[in-house]
Design a protein around this motif. Structure first.
Motif, short mmCIF file in Angstrom:
data_model
loop_
_atom_site.label_atom_id
_atom_site.label_comp_id
_atom_site.label_asym_id
_atom_site.label_seq_id
_atom_site.Cartn_x
_atom_site.Cartn_y
_atom_site.Cartn_z
N ALA A 1 0.83 -1.21 0.00
CA ALA A 1 0.00 0.00 0.00
C ALA A 1 0.87 1.26 0.00
CB ALA A 1 -0.93 0.00 1.21
N LEU A 2 1.97 1.25 0.73
CA LEU A 2 2.87 2.40 0.76
C LEU A 2 3.49 2.64 -0.62
CD1 LEU A 2 4.61 1.84 4.20
CD2 LEU A 2 3.13 3.77 3.57
N ARG A 3 3.83 1.55 -1.33
CA ARG A 3 4.37 1.70 -2.69
C ARG A 3 3.32 2.28 -3.64
NH1 ARG A 3 6.68 -3.38 -1.59
NH2 ARG A 3 5.04 -4.38 -2.78
N ARG A 4 2.09 1.77 -3.57
CA ARG A 4 1.02 2.29 -4.44
C ARG A 4 0.72 3.75 -4.11
NH1 ARG A 4 -1.18 -2.74 -3.00
NH2 ARG A 4 -2.65 -1.70 -1.59
N ARG A 5 0.73 4.09 -2.83
CA ARG A 5 0.48 5.47 -2.41
C ARG A 5 1.58 6.40 -2.94
NH1 ARG A 5 2.06 8.70 1.97
NH2 ARG A 5 0.44 10.14 2.69
N ALA A 6 2.81 5.95 -2.83
CA ALA A 6 3.94 6.76 -3.32
C ALA A 6 3.85 6.95 -4.83
CB ALA A 6 5.26 6.10 -2.94
N GLU A 7 3.45 5.91 -5.54
CA GLU A 7 3.27 6.05 -7.00
C GLU A 7 2.18 7.06 -7.31
OE1 GLU A 7 5.03 5.06 -9.55
OE2 GLU A 7 6.44 3.91 -8.34
N ALA A 8 1.10 7.03 -6.54
CA ALA A 8 0.02 8.00 -6.74
C ALA A 8 0.52 9.42 -6.47
CB ALA A 8 -1.17 7.67 -5.85
N LEU A 9 1.30 9.60 -5.42
CA LEU A 9 1.88 10.91 -5.13
C LEU A 9 2.79 11.37 -6.25
CD1 LEU A 9 2.69 10.45 -1.33
CD2 LEU A 9 0.93 11.96 -2.31
N LYS A 10 3.58 10.44 -6.78
CA LYS A 10 4.48 10.75 -7.89
C LYS A 10 3.68 11.16 -9.13
CE LYS A 10 8.35 8.53 -10.27
NZ LYS A 10 9.12 7.28 -10.36
N ASP A 11 2.60 10.42 -9.40
CA ASP A 11 1.73 10.78 -10.54
C ASP A 11 1.09 12.15 -10.33
OD1 ASP A 11 2.38 8.32 -11.64
OD2 ASP A 11 0.45 7.38 -11.14
N GLY A 12 0.68 12.42 -9.09
CA GLY A 12 0.10 13.73 -8.78
C GLY A 12 1.11 14.84 -9.00
N SER A 13 2.35 14.58 -8.63
CA SER A 13 3.40 15.56 -8.83
C SER A 13 3.61 15.85 -10.32
CB SER A 13 4.70 15.05 -8.20
OG SER A 13 5.75 15.93 -8.45
N ALA A 14 3.56 14.80 -11.12
CA ALA A 14 3.71 14.98 -12.57
C ALA A 14 2.52 15.77 -13.13
CB ALA A 14 3.83 13.63 -13.26
N TYR B 1 5.28 20.22 -4.15
CA TYR B 1 4.64 21.23 -3.31
C TYR B 1 3.15 21.35 -3.63
CZ TYR B 1 3.40 25.65 -1.17
OH TYR B 1 2.77 26.61 -0.43
N ALA B 2 2.80 21.33 -4.90
CA ALA B 2 1.39 21.45 -5.30
C ALA B 2 0.57 20.26 -4.79
CB ALA B 2 1.27 21.57 -6.82
N VAL B 3 1.15 19.08 -4.86
CA VAL B 3 0.46 17.89 -4.35
C VAL B 3 0.27 18.04 -2.84
CG1 VAL B 3 0.67 15.40 -3.96
CG2 VAL B 3 1.32 16.37 -6.16
N ALA B 4 1.33 18.39 -2.15
CA ALA B 4 1.26 18.53 -0.70
C ALA B 4 0.22 19.56 -0.30
CB ALA B 4 2.63 18.93 -0.16
N ASN B 5 0.19 20.66 -1.00
CA ASN B 5 -0.77 21.72 -0.71
C ASN B 5 -2.20 21.22 -0.91
OD1 ASN B 5 -1.35 24.40 0.04
ND2 ASN B 5 -1.72 24.92 -2.12
N GLU B 6 -2.41 20.45 -1.97
CA GLU B 6 -3.76 19.96 -2.27
C GLU B 6 -4.26 18.94 -1.24
OE1 GLU B 6 -6.00 17.65 -5.85
OE2 GLU B 6 -4.92 19.50 -6.33
N ILE B 7 -3.37 18.10 -0.73
CA ILE B 7 -3.82 17.06 0.19
C ILE B 7 -3.56 17.38 1.66
CG2 ILE B 7 -3.65 15.24 -1.53
CD1 ILE B 7 -1.02 14.35 -0.28
N GLY B 8 -2.99 18.53 1.92
CA GLY B 8 -2.83 18.98 3.30
C GLY B 8 -1.67 18.36 4.06
N LEU B 9 -0.61 18.00 3.33
CA LEU B 9 0.60 17.48 3.96
C LEU B 9 1.75 18.44 3.70
CD1 LEU B 9 0.48 13.70 2.97
CD2 LEU B 9 -0.04 14.70 5.20
N SER B 10 2.83 18.27 4.43
CA SER B 10 4.01 19.08 4.15
C SER B 10 4.67 18.53 2.89
CB SER B 10 5.00 19.02 5.32
OG SER B 10 5.58 17.74 5.42
N TRP B 11 5.38 19.41 2.17
CA TRP B 11 6.03 18.95 0.95
C TRP B 11 7.13 17.95 1.29
CZ3 TRP B 11 11.14 19.39 -0.15
CH2 TRP B 11 11.88 20.31 0.60
N THR B 12 7.73 18.08 2.49
CA THR B 12 8.78 17.13 2.86
C THR B 12 8.20 15.73 3.09
OG1 THR B 12 8.63 17.84 5.17
CG2 THR B 12 10.35 18.86 3.82
N ALA B 13 7.00 15.65 3.64
CA ALA B 13 6.37 14.34 3.85
C ALA B 13 6.08 13.67 2.51
CB ALA B 13 5.08 14.48 4.65
#
Length: 69
Positions: free
Chosen positions: A27-40, A46-58
């Motif tokens: 699940a962590l791998r799939r989530r990370a892939e989704a975050l990566k796709d969101g970044s693309a 930063y835009a992904v983090a802002n949209e989902i309410g997490l820090s960009w570092t997380a």
């Protein structure tokens, strides 16, 4: 009805913990892939983090830790 011996219960719980750890890692791998796709899609981590309410570092840490980039 006879109770299950403690050794057997322990073995069963250890098996369950192994399965859960494996499912969690997947699940962590799939989530990370989704975050990566969101970044693309959005153009930046930063835009992904802002949209989902997490820090960009997380977000960056999750992508780095759980994808092959």
């Amino acid at each position: 009805m006879e109770a299950i011996p403690w050794r057997e219960r322990l073995r069963q719980e250890d098996e369950l913990l192994e399965q859960l750890a494996s499912q969690t890692e997947a699940a962590l791998r799939r989530r990370a892939e989704a975050l990566k796709d969101g970044s693309a899609e959005l153009g930046s981590i930063y835009a992904v983090a802002n949209e989902i309410g997490l820090s960009w570092t997380a977000v960056a840490r999750a992508i780095k830790k759980h994808t092959t980039q």
